[in-house]
Scaffold this active site. Structure first.
Site, PDB file in Angstrom:
ATOM      1  CE  LYS A 189       6.656   6.333  -3.038  1.00 37.70           C
ATOM      2  NZ  LYS A 189       8.035   6.578  -2.817  1.00 37.70           N
ATOM      3  CG  ASP A 229       2.265  -2.878  13.582  1.00 35.70           C
ATOM      4  OD1 ASP A 229       0.952  -3.056  13.050  1.00 35.70           O
ATOM      5  OD2 ASP A 229       3.069  -2.669  12.361  1.00 35.70           O
ATOM      6  CB  SER A 247       5.757   7.167   1.035  1.00 37.31           C
ATOM      7  OG  SER A 247       6.726   7.270   0.586  1.00 37.31           O
TER       8      SER A 247
END
Length: 528
Positions: free
Chosen positions: A374, A360, A349
């Site tokens: 998740k 990224d 999460s």
């Protein structure tokens, strides 16, 4: 808003069970219990641990009226209407039939409130593993848990095929000290099987008064026999940020979960570390292993501390316009110093949000194993002061648009967990050139005149046998003479962390080599 006409009562639809006769007067309320999601406006995506203000009182809506009942011998089939606001009459009739049958024939007496609460739980449990109905006790437990202090074992758990699975043990808790590991399956709590229980019921069995004990029966991958562990419940204080200096200039930061104060605590720790290292930090290892997640704002804030611009994460709800974006501010507290993020299967999460954003944005190297996956947002929707829904309302996406849900974050460098076994050191130091007889003396470049009078360096002597070494010399002490509490090398203590530090050092060296040389000040001209 006007109530539906009396002809719309469940009594006119069924006209057969005791349930129908008893609850006919309460139809307006009963009619709006089932389509609760249709009555509430779309909610902004919020973190699982952050409640929204209570919703206004539910009022009957003309768009949710039950259609008039057909004669018994002309009962309509299951509703196929495309109108999302039309209640399926046949399904409601089936629900009421089952409700009445349970009331009249079940072996024990069951109250209407118990049956309705169970029906609501069933609706949410059928959606996904994370949506749930929170009754008064569950809602209280949730608020206690988000305060960072509760009586329990310190385990983050989830459901997998009806089994209670350990997502991650919380640092410095009875579960972590007893050796409970990420991926363990809990099959019994004391003598009670937990398979088939809801996640909230399983958590209730494990939580309790501090000082009381509980026995867990675990199934672990690679271990044939079940493992039984007895733990003593304690007050769980979750300190989410811990730091230590691995080597001068290289900081280690461990975030165990994301709380509302995590960003502020991390900022304070980084400011202190930078001040103590006068030359600034050369690099940082951010350890998110076994971090089960937490507050969305905490994850966004932590990622923002290391980024200067760009998208951190965005959430997408069911509709195209249900999108929220979170972007970074201009400040990087490390001033561009290298960053390595450690993750594993227990990273879930919010920790996946941080790892995905830094990966990224090409701000960090992610090392370890693939994360939990998740990537969904749970919104806490209060029904009243004592009850609430925990409802999945959106999915997380990384800045590049990757879905975290059921995929997780794949590390840049795959690094499995392992133990490094150190070999015992020999009692005699290894032989070197300086130990050989008649070895050539060191030839140094010509020294400046000021250094010609410096005393010669002391000759290098071979190391004496182990029996002649001083007991206070820790460097050459044989392994057999070391005390059990002697500090082990980092690679033996935590192999993955040691490898992360090596990568961090390489990045720091490459950064220094790529930096332009500092301008040299020309010598001052001699005075005339």
């Amino acid at each position: 808003m006007a109530s539906p006409p009396r002809t719309m009562t469940i009594d006119t639809m069924l006209n057969r069970t005791l349930f129908a006769r008893r609850l006919s007067a309460a139809l307006p309320a009963a009619a709006v219990i089932l389509p609760l999601a249709l009555l509430s406006p779309p909610l902004a995506a919020e973190p699982p641990l952050k409640s929204l203000p209570p919703s206004p009182a539910v009022q009957p809506s003309p768009h949710l009226q039950l259609p008039a009942a057909a004669p018994a011998d002309h009962a309509p089939p299951a509703a196929k209407s495309d109108d999302k606001n039309t209640l399926p009459l046949q399904d409601l009739r089936t629900f009421a039939e089952v409700f009445g049958r349970i009331k009249s024939d079940y072996v024990e007496s069951v109250t209407d409130q118990e049956l309705l609460a169970s029906a609501i739980r069933g609706m949410l449990a059928g959606l996904d593993p994370h949506s749930a109905y929170l009754d008064a006790d569950d809602y209280t437990d949730l608020k206690v848990g988000t305060s960072g202090e509760f009586g329990g074992l310190g385990i983050e758990v989830g459901l997998e095929d009806g089994m209670v699975k350990v997502i991650a043990p919380i640092d410095d808790t009875p579960a972590q000290r007893a050796g409970v590991q990420s991926g363990d399956l809990i099959v019994r709590v004391d003598d009670k099987p937990v398979k088939g229980l809801s996640i909230n019921d399983a958590v209730k069995l494990m939580r309790g008064t501090p000082g009381t004990s509980v026995e867990l029966t675990l199934l672990r991958s690679g271990v044939e026999q079940p493992i039984q562990v007895r733990l003593t419940r304690a007050v769980i204080h979750v300190a989410s940020v811990k730091t230590r200096l691995l080597e001068p200039g290289y900081l280690y930061v461990r975030i165990s979960n994301f709380q509302s104060r995590t960003t502020a605590d991390l900022r304070e720790a980084l400011d202190k570390a930078v001040a103590e290292n006068h030359g600034g930090l050369r690099g940082l290892v951010l350890d998110l292993r076994n971090n089960p997640g937490g507050v969305l704002d905490g994850a966004v804030g932590v990622a923002d501390l290391f980024l200067t611009s760009g998208l951190i994460v965005y959430t997408q709800g069911r509709d195209d316009d249900d999108r929220l974006e979170f972007k970074a501010g201009p400040d990087d507290l490390l001033a561009g110093a290298p960053l390595v993020v450690l993750v594993n299967g227990g990273s879930a999460s919010a920790s996946e949000i941080v790892a995905g954003a830094l990966q990224d944005q090409h701000r960090a190297i992610v090392m370890g194993t693939a994360t939990f996956g998740k990537g969904s947002v749970q919104t806490i929707v209060p029904i009243d002061k004592t009850r609430a829904l925990k409802l999945t309302t959106a999915r997380y996406y990384t800045p590049s648009g990757r879905s975290i849900q059921a995929h997780g974050i794949v590390p840049d460098i795959q690094l499995e967990r392992g133990n490094l076994q150190l070999t015992g050191e020999a009692g005699v130091a290894p032989l070197k050139e300086a130990n050989l007889m008649h070895h050539l003396d060191e030839q140094l470049p010509a020294a400046p005149a000021a250094d010609k009078n410096a005393p010669p360096a002391a000759p290098v002597k071979s190391a004496p046998p182990a029996s002649d070494q001083s007991p206070n010399s820790p460097v050459d002490q044989p392994a057999v003479d070391k005390k059990p509490d002697d500090k082990q090398p980092l690679a033996a203590e935590d192999y993955q962390l040691a490898q992360a530090l090596n990568v961090l050092k390489a990045l720091a060296i490459a950064r220094t080599a790529a930096a332009p040389p500092a301008p040299q000040t020309p010598p001052a001209a001699a005075a005339p």
